[in-house]
Write a protein that holds these residues in place. Structure first.
Motif: not given
Length: 547
Positions: A384-409
């Protein structure tokens, strides 16, 4: 595989877990609720759900089982396994009561009639053996009130007999002394005895304290009253104190002897106590299921979803409290239509549909019944995989969109035909045309991997993809254009509209602004069409030149 690590938080399962814990009778049941995990084997899911179903029948029948003495005594039995160690009186008594409860419940489910009516629970009970020797061993040394019996050993009987004799002697003597003191006027006529540091004392006015020979144990805050233990009583009280110490030592001997006697049975005792915890856990799930009108749908070992009138249990409870009606979800995913692309207006219920699917599937595979029609069919997924909500991360220098793409990967790397994916607002977070193109490519890859899933989007190209590719189907969140409000109904087989202009009108935007936006939207669509046409022409020329 469950992805990401905070999957339970994203689908609100943590609230389900807390509600089930709230229905537990004891700490062991609550611990088992905390240990509840997603299962991917059909037999495991089926068996856990069958247990809950049987307990739901039991609760609905009105049959009363014991609901007390569900203590978590794992530390107690662990202590009793150690040579020379012992449990205190309260622990032994709680163990005794819990074993009695376990024996009663196991006996109920082990009864021939009940084992036929509740076969899964009967199977659990069949492993429970509470040996009479264990119960008898406790009852020989402990009474029904949880105190060590005088007759536990001859030595304890002697000590307590002497204690009673001396206590009676102290009582007679001190009453005679206080009576004489009242006659002499050294204490007030209505003075009663008091206790200080475990000693019976006489409250005496400070000016009279030398009239009564003895030990002053305390005085009042004002200093006007002294508490005296008369000298003739001191020796008797000292003897009683020595006997109390002897009693404690003898009780410890008894408590040490008890584990030594029952140690060969401790494995069975642990099994009986764990049975209580499991029954508590199953009962809690059954009570929660009845509160949410839940059932167990027809289970399939294949990945599939064919749900009728499915409802989000937390929303169901909330709506019921507010005397509102929750619109149910009807959804069907199978080998032909594996991925559902839901589109429709904002605040129209797309994300609720997606979270409902994720939550109910996860609940089922954790062994928790779900609110839907019993004629529904539910399959078993491995991932079961989910991608929902804002996963923006200051610690990892990730934008919301970058986080979504990592999830898609992660999705594409690990997904297979036994995977359920849930993606909310697919492709958003970057320039729309590019985001839509990337989302379509990812959707195509996931479709090739034959995953099942629910995707929500506003992107037209994804709706077109769903309409033109096997394995993917559109779904629309319906909108009442007359009343200008969402209906919260999901209809499969056709794409939805965002109703952007209608919603803008309802919110009170000026009409001229809306009209201007309509004209810009038409021009924008025409520009996109021309751009696609030019790209197609260029592609064809290049293709012919290469030939």
């Amino acid at each position: 595989m469950i992805y990401p690590d905070n999957f339970e938080q994203k689908i609100d399962f943590l609230r389900i877990r807390e509600q089930i814990k709230g229905e537990c009778l004891g700490a062991l049941g609550r611990w088992l609720t905390d240990q509840m995990r997603f299962m991917s084997r059909f037999a495991d899911v089926s068996n856990r759900l069958a247990e809950v179903s049987e307990f739901m029948q039991l609760l609905q029948s009105g049959t009363q089982l014991p609901t007390d003495n569900f203590a978590d005594l794992r530390d107690t039995t662990a202590k009793m396994r150690i040579e020379g160690s012992f449990a205190d009186v309260d622990e032994v008594y709680n163990l005794y009561l819990s074993l009695r409860t376990s024996k009663t419940i196991a006996g109920f489910f082990g009864n021939d009639d009940n084992s036929d009516r509740y076969p899964r629970l009967g199977m659990l009970a069949s492993h429970v053996v509470v040996h009479a020797f264990v119960i008898d061993s406790v009852e020989r040394v402990m009474d029904r009130h949880g105190s060590i019996r005088d007759t536990a050993t001859p030595e304890l009987a002697r000590i307590r007999r002497e204690m009673r004799e001396k206590q009676n002697a102290v009582s007679r003597l001190i009453h005679r002394i206080i009576g004489d003191a009242q006659k002499e006027g050294w204490v007030e006529p209505d003075t009663s005895l008091a206790v200080r540091d475990g000693r019976v004392v006489i409250p005496v006015q400070a000016s009279m304290k030398r009239k009564i020979a003895g030990i002053v144990h305390d005085e009042s805050a004002t200093g006007k009253t002294c508490y005296i233990e008369p000298a003739p009583v001191v020796e008797l009280n000292n003897a009683i104190s020595e006997l109390e110490a002897d009693e404690r030592r003898e009780v410890i001997k008894i408590l040490k002897a008890l584990p030594a006697a029952i140690r060969p049975y401790l494995d069975g005792i642990d099994d009986a106590l764990m049975f209580l915890g499991i029954i508590d856990f199953v009962r809690a799930k059954a009570r929660f299921a009845l509160q949410t009108d839940a059932c167990i749908p027809q289970l399939s070992d294949q990945p599939e979803i064919d749900w009728n009138n499915a409802m989000h249990p937390i929303l169901l409870q909330s709506f019921r409290d507010e005397n509102r009606t929750l619109v149910p979800l009807n959804i069907k995913l199978n080998a032909d239509n594996r991925i559902l692309v839901i589109s429709g207006p904002n605040a129209g219920g797309k994300s609720v549909c997606l979270k409902t699917v994720g939550l109910l599937q996860y609940m089922l595979q954790c062994g928790v019944p779900v609110p839907m029609q019993p004629q529904s069919r539910a399959g078993i997924f491995s991932n079961l995989f989910i991608d929902i909500g804002d996963e923006q991360s200051i610690d990892n220098d990730l934008s919301t969109y970058s986080s979504h793409l990592l999830n898609m990967k992660e999705f594409m790397r690990n997904a297979d035909n036994r995977t359920l994916i849930l993606i909310d607002e697919f492709g958003t977070g970057t320039e729309p045309m590019l985001g839509g193109a990337i989302a379509e490519s990812i959707l195509d890859r996931l479709n090739q991997q034959q995953v099942m899933g629910v995707i929500t989007t506003h992107y037209t190209n994804l709706k077109h993809y769903a309409a033109n590719h096997s394995g993917v189907v559109n779904g629309a969140m319906l909108y009442d254009t007359n009343r200008m409000e969402p209906m919260f109904v999901m209809e499969m087989g056709k794409p939805g509209s965002s109703f952007a202009f209608e919603i803008a009108y309802k919110t009170g935007l000026p009409q001229d602004v809306i009209d201007s936006a309509r004209s810009k939207g038409v021009l924008s669509r025409n520009a996109v069409s021309r751009k696609k046409s030019r790209m197609a022409t260029l592609f064809n020329k290049t293709f012919k030149a290469s030939k």
